[in-house]
Design an enzyme around this catalytic site. Structure first.
Site, PDB file in Angstrom:
ATOM      1  N   CYS A   1      -0.702   4.179   1.940  1.00  0.00           N
ATOM      2  CA  CYS A   1      -0.566   4.072   3.425  1.00  0.00           C
ATOM      3  C   CYS A   1       1.041   4.246   3.759  1.00  0.00           C
ATOM      4  CB  CYS A   1      -0.816   2.648   3.981  1.00  0.00           C
ATOM      5  SG  CYS A   1      -2.221   1.713   3.240  1.00  0.00           S
ATOM      6  N   ASP A   2       1.955   3.708   3.271  1.00  0.00           N
ATOM      7  CA  ASP A   2       3.441   3.644   3.643  1.00  0.00           C
ATOM      8  C   ASP A   2       4.331   4.691   2.921  1.00  0.00           C
ATOM      9  OD1 ASP A   2       2.526   1.818   5.509  1.00  0.00           O
ATOM     10  OD2 ASP A   2       2.781   0.109   3.928  1.00  0.00           O
TER      11      ASP A   2
ATOM     12  N   CYS B   1       0.652  -1.182  -0.061  1.00  0.00           N
ATOM     13  CA  CYS B   1       0.081   0.002  -0.147  1.00  0.00           C
ATOM     14  C   CYS B   1       0.820   1.342  -0.149  1.00  0.00           C
ATOM     15  CB  CYS B   1      -0.867   0.098   1.242  1.00  0.00           C
ATOM     16  SG  CYS B   1      -2.189   1.377   1.171  1.00  0.00           S
TER      17      CYS B   1
END
Ligand code: NDP
Length: 317
Positions: A140-141, A137
């Protein structure tokens, strides 16, 4: 006494179905999941800023959004159980739902909202560097310090891979898009975006043979799918964007699904192949996969379940 409706899954689809079912006085039971198919709350639990969910002009943290939906479902009377569903039995009626606590619940209607899980590369070294440079992701990261101003790789050739690669150009110095074939699966407009982006380089006909590094990931060994030649690529991060697998194992093929395993529903409906069983959210949607579209189908599932229970005169008076 069987339940009126059991909702399986606690992402936006399941929680919205619960809010609607509770407000329709169906006294729903929602089984949130525990470990199977990712964490309770679904994929938004691993997302930081959600900027496209209507009603939050400044964005909202994914975990906060799910906590709010859960609270709203509870406030309207939904009963929640944090356990996994291991099996269902749809052969007779009421339907049976078996949980990881060895409980068997019976229900007149079922709403399946178990979502999908990101597919991962089946390579031994992958697990060693998971969360140590490998992620599924970018949203997300991607902004983590370990990826800032570093060369990064994205694996895959679909819309997600291009979207992830484009997103990562904000953080990385360069992004390699590693694809196993010579043409992208992504839509034409997304392809153009990748090809023309000055920070994206597409590596055609390559698969990951091995992830390498010490404490954290430092590179990939790539195999050319046409010549078999092995090459090295130094990257600080690798983002897998190779599709999703719908979370349907517990159904053991009792409901019809498409080739990729997504549950099939009737046109303009969440009705599955079994009457009184509805499917909503990513478990039946490979196309949109958005929190808001999942919530929309969750609402549809609850309304359809209520109407079916009424029509069949299955509700207590
Ligand atoms: P897709 O299934 O479309 O693409 C998966 C990609 O991963 C393919 O290119 C596939 O290669 C590759 N792949 C699969 N398994 C492996 C493997 N083991 N090793 C290497 N490569 C592998 O998934 P997406 O998540 O990209 O998209 C899913 C759906 O969501 C699509 O309908 C897409 O259009 C939609 N979507 C739309 C977006 C948008 O419009 N903004 C954004 C994101 C997704 P191959 O091509 O060879 O099969």
């Amino acid at each position: 006494m069987p339940e009126n409706v059991i909702i399986i899954g606690s992402g936006p689809a399941g929680m919205t179905a619960a809010i609607y079912a509770a407000r329709a006085n169906l006294n729903p039971l929602l089984i949130e999941g525990f470990q199977a198919g990712g964490m309770p709350g679904g994929q938004l639990m691993t997302t930081s800023a959600v900027e496209n969910f209507p009603g939050f002009p400044d964005g909202v943290d994914g975990q906060e959004l799910m906590a709010r939906m859960r609270k709203q479902a509870e406030n309207h009377g939904t009963r929640l159980k944090m356990e996994d569903v291991t099996a269902v039995d749809l052969a007779g009626h009421p339907y049976k739902v078996i949980s990881s606590n060895n409980e068997t619940y019976e229900s007149k209607a079922l709403i399946i909202a178990t979502g999908a899980t990101a597919r991962r590369l089946p390579i031994d070294s992958e697990a060693a560097f998971w969360n140590k440079g490998i992620s599924a992701c970018a949203v997300c990261d991607g902004g983590l310090p370990i990826f800032r101003n570093k060369e990064l790789a994205v694996i895959g050739g679909g819309d997600s891979a291009v979207e992830e690669a484009t997103h990562l150009t904000q953080f990385g110095s360069k992004v390699y898009l590693v694809h196993r074939r010579g043409t992208l699966r992504a839509s034409k407009i997304m392809q153009k975006r990748a090809v023309e982006h000055p920070k994206i380089e597409i590596l055609w006909n390559k698969t990951v043979a091995e992830f390498v590094g010490a404490e954290v990931l430092s590179g990939l060994k790539l195999k050319d799918t046409q010549t078999g030649e092995i090459s090295k690529l130094a990257v600080a991060g690798c983002f897998e964007a190779i599709g999703h697998i719908p979370n349907t194992a517990f159904l053991k093929n009792q409901l019809e699904a498409d080739e990729a395993g997504y549950l099939t529903t009737k046109a303009d409906s969440t009705q599955s192949s079994k009457e009184g069983v509805y499917a909503c959210g990513d478990v039946q949607d490979s196309k949109y996969r958005q929190a808001v579209s999942a919530a929309g189908t969750g609402c549809m599932a609850a309304i359809e379940a209520e109407r079916w229970l009424q029509e069949k005169d299955l509700l207590d008076h």
